[in-house]
Design a protein around this motif. Structure first.
Motif, PDB file in Angstrom:
ATOM      1  N   PHE A 172       0.791  -1.232   0.000  1.00  0.00           N
ATOM      2  CA  PHE A 172       0.000   0.000   0.000  1.00  0.00           C
ATOM      3  C   PHE A 172       0.823   1.282   0.000  1.00  0.00           C
ATOM      4  O   PHE A 172       0.250   2.363  -0.120  1.00  0.00           O
ATOM      5  N   GLY A 173       2.134   1.183   0.146  1.00  0.00           N
ATOM      6  CA  GLY A 173       2.985   2.363   0.063  1.00  0.00           C
ATOM      7  C   GLY A 173       2.969   3.208   1.323  1.00  0.00           C
ATOM      8  O   GLY A 173       2.147   3.011   2.213  1.00  0.00           O
ATOM      9  N   ALA A 180       3.214   2.668  -3.586  1.00  0.00           N
ATOM     10  CA  ALA A 180       2.457   1.416  -3.444  1.00  0.00           C
ATOM     11  C   ALA A 180       2.723   0.534  -4.656  1.00  0.00           C
ATOM     12  O   ALA A 180       2.491   0.945  -5.787  1.00  0.00           O
ATOM     13  N   ARG A 199       1.529  -2.769  -4.853  1.00  0.00           N
ATOM     14  CA  ARG A 199       0.314  -3.579  -5.004  1.00  0.00           C
ATOM     15  C   ARG A 199       0.568  -4.934  -5.680  1.00  0.00           C
ATOM     16  O   ARG A 199      -0.194  -5.333  -6.576  1.00  0.00           O
ATOM     17  N   GLY A 203      -2.505  -7.103  -5.015  1.00  0.00           N
ATOM     18  CA  GLY A 203      -3.708  -6.529  -5.624  1.00  0.00           C
ATOM     19  C   GLY A 203      -3.698  -6.670  -7.139  1.00  0.00           C
ATOM     20  O   GLY A 203      -4.697  -7.049  -7.753  1.00  0.00           O
ATOM     21  N   LYS A 204      -2.542  -6.391  -7.734  1.00  0.00           N
ATOM     22  CA  LYS A 204      -2.440  -6.486  -9.195  1.00  0.00           C
ATOM     23  C   LYS A 204      -2.526  -7.936  -9.662  1.00  0.00           C
ATOM     24  O   LYS A 204      -3.163  -8.227 -10.680  1.00  0.00           O
ATOM     25  N   ALA A 220      -6.125  -8.991  -9.428  1.00  0.00           N
ATOM     26  CA  ALA A 220      -6.919  -8.431 -10.522  1.00  0.00           C
ATOM     27  C   ALA A 220      -6.673  -9.197 -11.810  1.00  0.00           C
ATOM     28  O   ALA A 220      -7.595  -9.511 -12.556  1.00  0.00           O
ATOM     29  N   GLU A 242      -9.343 -11.410 -13.940  1.00  0.00           N
ATOM     30  CA  GLU A 242      -9.685 -11.163 -15.345  1.00  0.00           C
ATOM     31  C   GLU A 242      -9.561 -12.417 -16.186  1.00  0.00           C
ATOM     32  O   GLU A 242     -10.392 -12.686 -17.056  1.00  0.00           O
ATOM     33  N   PRO A 252     -13.356  -9.740 -13.346  1.00  0.00           N
ATOM     34  CA  PRO A 252     -12.422  -8.673 -13.048  1.00  0.00           C
ATOM     35  C   PRO A 252     -12.461  -8.288 -11.570  1.00  0.00           C
ATOM     36  O   PRO A 252     -13.530  -8.144 -10.996  1.00  0.00           O
ATOM     37  N   GLY A 253     -11.305  -8.099 -11.001  1.00  0.00           N
ATOM     38  CA  GLY A 253     -11.208  -7.680  -9.615  1.00  0.00           C
ATOM     39  C   GLY A 253     -11.366  -8.811  -8.650  1.00  0.00           C
ATOM     40  O   GLY A 253     -11.385  -8.624  -7.478  1.00  0.00           O
ATOM     41  N   ILE A 276      -4.837  -0.095 -11.036  1.00  0.00           N
ATOM     42  CA  ILE A 276      -3.983  -1.251 -10.741  1.00  0.00           C
ATOM     43  C   ILE A 276      -4.261  -2.452 -11.640  1.00  0.00           C
ATOM     44  O   ILE A 276      -3.584  -3.465 -11.553  1.00  0.00           O
ATOM     45  N   LEU A 285      -9.594  -1.437 -12.717  1.00  0.00           N
ATOM     46  CA  LEU A 285      -9.610  -1.568 -11.265  1.00  0.00           C
ATOM     47  C   LEU A 285      -8.818  -0.397 -10.703  1.00  0.00           C
ATOM     48  O   LEU A 285      -7.653  -0.201 -11.066  1.00  0.00           O
TER      49      LEU A 285
END
Lengths: 115, 133
Positions: A89-90, A96, A98, A101-102, A105, A109, A114-115, B49, B61
């Motif tokens: 999260f930086g 950040a 991520r 998170g990336k 995602a 996908e 997605p997400g 992201i 996103l």
């Protein structure tokens, strides 16, 4: 005289389906996705993340998550490294990155979610 | 025949344009960086992201963070912004173009994240936002 046929039509079995959503069979895709997220995050994490990337792990049996009122079996990706929050999260000095998170995602996908 | 498509707009620019128009005088600063947060509270930070797209639509996103000097200020504005985005569709002019947000899904509601050892409070949310080309 023959008795008239009676039809009941389709009746959804919510109880059985609810049990299925908590079963090992329903958990397997989540566990597989979680392992894929860890692999991708480790691959993409910057070299400066040190041991954080190696610390990503999968909890294959966390408590069920309730989505729209329905409990479901799931899997968690986590890290117990002290720098994981900063890298994800930086902060003032670190952008950040991520990685989780990336990766999440991207895996989402690929699976059409997605997400 | 080859079609040359118009590029998608930067979603962070779209978000900042919406925030500037519909939350006037609320934010002290907006941007994608983290190093000028503390001098510009209440600060709105956004970063794409991930996402996927096609010829007509793109779904991105987006991390959206609110930085404030107090818990109540940050939490209230993060929730207000969430409610605003979820009231889609939204449209805004970015440069010469009108951009339409067709659909917004909140994949992570505003939650507090640590911000070093300073008293500043950070609330982060993640949205899945679909825009038209």
């Amino acid at each position: 005289m023959a008795k008239l046929e009676t039809r009941t039509g389709y009746k959804p079995d919510h109880e059985s389906f609810g049990r299925f959503l908590l079963s090992e069979q329903a958990r397997d895709p989540a566990v597989e996705a979680a392992h894929n997220i860890v692999t991708l995050a480790q691959m993409r994490a910057g070299k400066d993340t040190g041991k954080t990337a190696e610390s990503y792990k999968v909890n294959e049996n966390p408590p069920p998550v309730t989505l729209q009122g329905n409990p479901r079996a799931t899997a968690d990706v986590y890290s117990d490294d002290i720098n994981a929050t900063r890298i994800e999260f930086g902060n003032k000095r670190t952008r950040a990155q991520r990685p989780l998170g990336k990766a999440g995602a991207e895996i989402g996908e690929m699976r059409g979610q997605p997400g | 025949m080859t079609n040359i498509l118009r590029p998608y707009d930067d979603l962070t620019d779209v978000l900042f344009a919406l925030a500037a128009r519909d939350f006037p005088d609320v934010y002290g600063g907006m941007g994608t960086e983290m190093n000028d947060v503390e001098a510009n509270l209440l600060y709105l930070r956004a970063e794409v992201i991930g996402g996927s797209g096609g010829r007509l639509n793109r779904t991105s996103l987006l991390d959206v963070e609110h930085f404030a000097d107090r818990y109540s200020t940050g939490k209230m504005q993060a929730e207000a912004f969430s409610a605003y985005l979820l009231g889609y569709p939204r449209s805004v002019k970015v440069g010469e173009r009108l951009v339409v947000l067709d659909e917004v899904v909140e994949t992570r509601p505003p939650v507090e994240l640590p911000w070093d050892d300073s008293p500043i409070r950070r609330f982060a949310a993640t949205y899945q936002i679909s825009v038209r080309r």
